[in-house]
Design a protein around this motif. Structure first.
Motif, mmCIF file in Angstrom:
data_model
loop_
_atom_site.group_PDB
_atom_site.id
_atom_site.type_symbol
_atom_site.label_atom_id
_atom_site.label_comp_id
_atom_site.label_asym_id
_atom_site.label_seq_id
_atom_site.Cartn_x
_atom_site.Cartn_y
_atom_site.Cartn_z
ATOM 1 N N LYS A 1 1.496 7.862 -0.514
ATOM 2 C CA LYS A 1 1.024 7.517 -1.824
ATOM 3 C C LYS A 1 1.950 6.583 -2.430
ATOM 4 C CE LYS A 1 0.960 11.803 -3.521
ATOM 5 N NZ LYS A 1 0.381 12.979 -4.349
ATOM 6 N N THR A 2 1.378 5.761 -3.053
ATOM 7 C CA THR A 2 2.119 4.695 -3.760
ATOM 8 C C THR A 2 1.523 4.014 -5.034
ATOM 9 O OG1 THR A 2 3.304 2.587 -3.344
ATOM 10 C CG2 THR A 2 1.261 2.908 -2.462
ATOM 11 N N GLY A 3 2.301 3.698 -5.797
ATOM 12 C CA GLY A 3 1.714 3.022 -7.103
ATOM 13 C C GLY A 3 2.718 2.228 -7.974
ATOM 14 N N SER A 4 2.172 1.386 -8.888
ATOM 15 C CA SER A 4 3.195 0.613 -9.685
ATOM 16 C C SER A 4 2.612 0.303 -11.005
ATOM 17 C CB SER A 4 3.256 -0.889 -8.889
ATOM 18 O OG SER A 4 2.028 -1.398 -8.920
ATOM 19 N N ASP A 5 3.298 -0.171 -11.852
ATOM 20 C CA ASP A 5 2.907 -0.521 -13.237
ATOM 21 C C ASP A 5 2.295 0.585 -14.118
ATOM 22 O OD1 ASP A 5 3.599 -3.172 -12.854
ATOM 23 O OD2 ASP A 5 1.514 -3.702 -12.014
ATOM 24 N N ASN A 6 3.002 1.787 -13.626
ATOM 25 C CA ASN A 6 2.752 2.814 -14.538
ATOM 26 C C ASN A 6 1.132 3.387 -14.340
ATOM 27 O OD1 ASN A 6 5.201 3.362 -15.570
ATOM 28 N ND2 ASN A 6 4.687 1.824 -17.249
ATOM 29 N N ARG A 7 0.612 2.993 -13.119
ATOM 30 C CA ARG A 7 -0.708 3.271 -12.950
ATOM 31 C C ARG A 7 -0.882 4.621 -12.071
ATOM 32 N NH1 ARG A 7 -4.018 -0.239 -10.395
ATOM 33 N NH2 ARG A 7 -2.250 -0.827 -8.922
ATOM 34 N N SER A 8 -1.721 5.218 -11.864
ATOM 35 C CA SER A 8 -2.018 6.425 -10.877
ATOM 36 C C SER A 8 -1.500 6.221 -9.426
ATOM 37 C CB SER A 8 -3.589 6.751 -10.817
ATOM 38 O OG SER A 8 -4.052 7.038 -12.011
ATOM 39 N N ALA B 1 -5.608 -7.738 6.795
ATOM 40 C CA ALA B 1 -7.199 -7.243 6.433
ATOM 41 C C ALA B 1 -6.651 -5.836 5.833
ATOM 42 C CB ALA B 1 -8.028 -7.208 7.525
ATOM 43 N N TYR B 2 -5.951 -5.350 6.261
ATOM 44 C CA TYR B 2 -5.725 -3.709 5.834
ATOM 45 C C TYR B 2 -5.092 -3.949 4.417
ATOM 46 C CZ TYR B 2 -2.555 0.378 5.067
ATOM 47 O OH TYR B 2 -2.033 1.506 4.590
ATOM 48 N N TRP B 3 -4.287 -4.770 4.186
ATOM 49 C CA TRP B 3 -3.553 -5.104 2.641
ATOM 50 C C TRP B 3 -4.481 -5.531 1.865
ATOM 51 C CZ3 TRP B 3 0.144 -2.143 1.387
ATOM 52 C CH2 TRP B 3 1.167 -1.661 2.007
ATOM 53 N N VAL B 4 -5.378 -6.299 2.420
ATOM 54 C CA VAL B 4 -6.336 -6.970 1.178
ATOM 55 C C VAL B 4 -7.286 -5.664 0.970
ATOM 56 C CG1 VAL B 4 -8.580 -8.165 1.362
ATOM 57 C CG2 VAL B 4 -6.533 -9.330 2.034
ATOM 58 N N GLY C 1 -7.191 -1.186 -5.498
ATOM 59 C CA GLY C 1 -6.249 -0.832 -6.466
ATOM 60 C C GLY C 1 -4.694 -0.739 -6.468
ATOM 61 N N TRP C 2 -4.484 -0.907 -5.269
ATOM 62 C CA TRP C 2 -2.874 -0.782 -4.842
ATOM 63 C C TRP C 2 -2.307 -2.053 -5.252
ATOM 64 C CZ3 TRP C 2 0.368 -3.820 -2.017
ATOM 65 C CH2 TRP C 2 1.782 -3.096 -1.976
ATOM 66 N N LEU C 3 -1.283 -2.063 -5.941
ATOM 67 C CA LEU C 3 -0.323 -3.211 -6.305
ATOM 68 C C LEU C 3 1.207 -2.798 -5.658
ATOM 69 C CD1 LEU C 3 -1.723 -4.393 -9.476
ATOM 70 C CD2 LEU C 3 -2.011 -5.438 -7.424
ATOM 71 N N PRO C 4 1.861 -3.753 -5.427
ATOM 72 C CA PRO C 4 3.243 -3.489 -5.098
ATOM 73 C C PRO C 4 4.142 -3.426 -6.277
ATOM 74 C CG PRO C 4 2.823 -6.025 -4.976
ATOM 75 C CD PRO C 4 1.308 -5.501 -5.060
ATOM 76 N N ASN C 5 5.175 -2.733 -5.957
ATOM 77 C CA ASN C 5 6.090 -2.547 -7.100
ATOM 78 C C ASN C 5 7.033 -3.674 -7.401
ATOM 79 O OD1 ASN C 5 8.435 -2.361 -5.382
ATOM 80 N ND2 ASN C 5 8.268 -0.221 -5.052
ATOM 81 N N ARG C 6 8.036 -3.791 -8.332
ATOM 82 C CA ARG C 6 8.720 -5.007 -8.708
ATOM 83 C C ARG C 6 9.405 -5.334 -7.457
ATOM 84 N NH1 ARG C 6 10.066 -2.592 -14.265
ATOM 85 N NH2 ARG C 6 8.390 -1.375 -14.291
ATOM 86 N N ASN D 1 -1.024 -17.438 1.209
ATOM 87 C CA ASN D 1 -2.137 -17.837 1.019
ATOM 88 C C ASN D 1 -3.371 -16.844 0.463
ATOM 89 O OD1 ASN D 1 -2.090 -20.942 1.074
ATOM 90 N ND2 ASN D 1 -1.152 -20.242 3.005
ATOM 91 N N VAL D 2 -3.160 -15.541 0.741
ATOM 92 C CA VAL D 2 -3.947 -14.502 0.957
ATOM 93 C C VAL D 2 -3.684 -13.390 0.091
ATOM 94 C CG1 VAL D 2 -5.469 -12.836 2.217
ATOM 95 C CG2 VAL D 2 -5.103 -14.855 3.038
ATOM 96 N N LEU D 3 -2.540 -12.880 0.328
ATOM 97 C CA LEU D 3 -1.884 -11.668 -0.390
ATOM 98 C C LEU D 3 -1.339 -11.916 -1.673
ATOM 99 C CD1 LEU D 3 -0.372 -9.719 2.371
ATOM 100 C CD2 LEU D 3 -2.714 -9.447 1.670
ATOM 101 N N ASP D 4 -0.602 -12.881 -1.862
ATOM 102 C CA ASP D 4 0.314 -13.280 -3.007
ATOM 103 C C ASP D 4 -0.726 -13.745 -4.045
ATOM 104 O OD1 ASP D 4 2.632 -13.504 -4.496
ATOM 105 O OD2 ASP D 4 2.300 -15.618 -4.480
ATOM 106 N N PRO D 5 -1.659 -14.678 -3.724
ATOM 107 C CA PRO D 5 -2.829 -15.086 -4.650
ATOM 108 C C PRO D 5 -3.547 -13.868 -5.375
ATOM 109 C CG PRO D 5 -2.751 -16.649 -3.060
ATOM 110 C CD PRO D 5 -1.894 -15.696 -2.544
ATOM 111 N N LEU D 6 -3.898 -13.155 -4.189
ATOM 112 C CA LEU D 6 -4.769 -11.883 -4.443
ATOM 113 C C LEU D 6 -3.949 -10.728 -5.569
ATOM 114 C CD1 LEU D 6 -7.598 -10.174 -4.043
ATOM 115 C CD2 LEU D 6 -6.228 -9.395 -1.978
ATOM 116 N N ILE D 7 -2.716 -10.698 -5.179
ATOM 117 C CA ILE D 7 -2.027 -9.729 -6.090
ATOM 118 C C ILE D 7 -1.755 -10.142 -7.349
ATOM 119 C CG2 ILE D 7 0.196 -8.833 -6.367
ATOM 120 C CD1 ILE D 7 0.412 -8.674 -3.282
#
Length: 97
Positions: free
Chosen positions: A2-9, A40-43, A49-54, A77-83
């Motif tokens: 389980k993981t979460g960031s930005d005070n989200r679930s 593709a997994y990370w996309v 709804g997953w986002l990385p922590n700081r 070109n994929v993950l950073d712009p999507l995040i």
């Protein structure tokens, strides 16, 4: 896991995670012929709804690509712009609420 960031679930990530690419630097300037299974997994996780922590965000492109297990090109070109897009949408929905 389980993981979460930005005070989200916290959310449960899909399992199993595909293997990391063998060398993140294989595709630096040019796109691979198709996205790696790991990218593709990370996309999918980000779209769910997953986002990385700081700490992950501050890593920079080389360490970020290594952390995600993707090619540098995929990270830049994929993950950073999507995040970034996802965070921008979340921030604007919070200010409009």
């Amino acid at each position: 896991m389980k993981t979460g960031s930005d005070n989200r679930s916290w959310m449960i990530l899909e399992r199993p995670k595909p293997a990391k690419v063998s060398d993140a630097e294989d595709y630096w300037l040019f796109a691979p012929s198709q996205l790696s299974a790991r990218c593709a997994y990370w996309v999918r996780q980000i779209e769910r709804g997953w986002l990385p922590n700081r700490r992950i965000v501050r890593e920079g492109y080389q360490n970020g690509a290594d952390w995600y297990g993707v090619y540098i090109w995929e990270y830049l070109n994929v993950l950073d712009p999507l995040i970034t897009q996802k965070r921008t949408r979340l921030a604007s929905s919070c200010t409009n609420a």
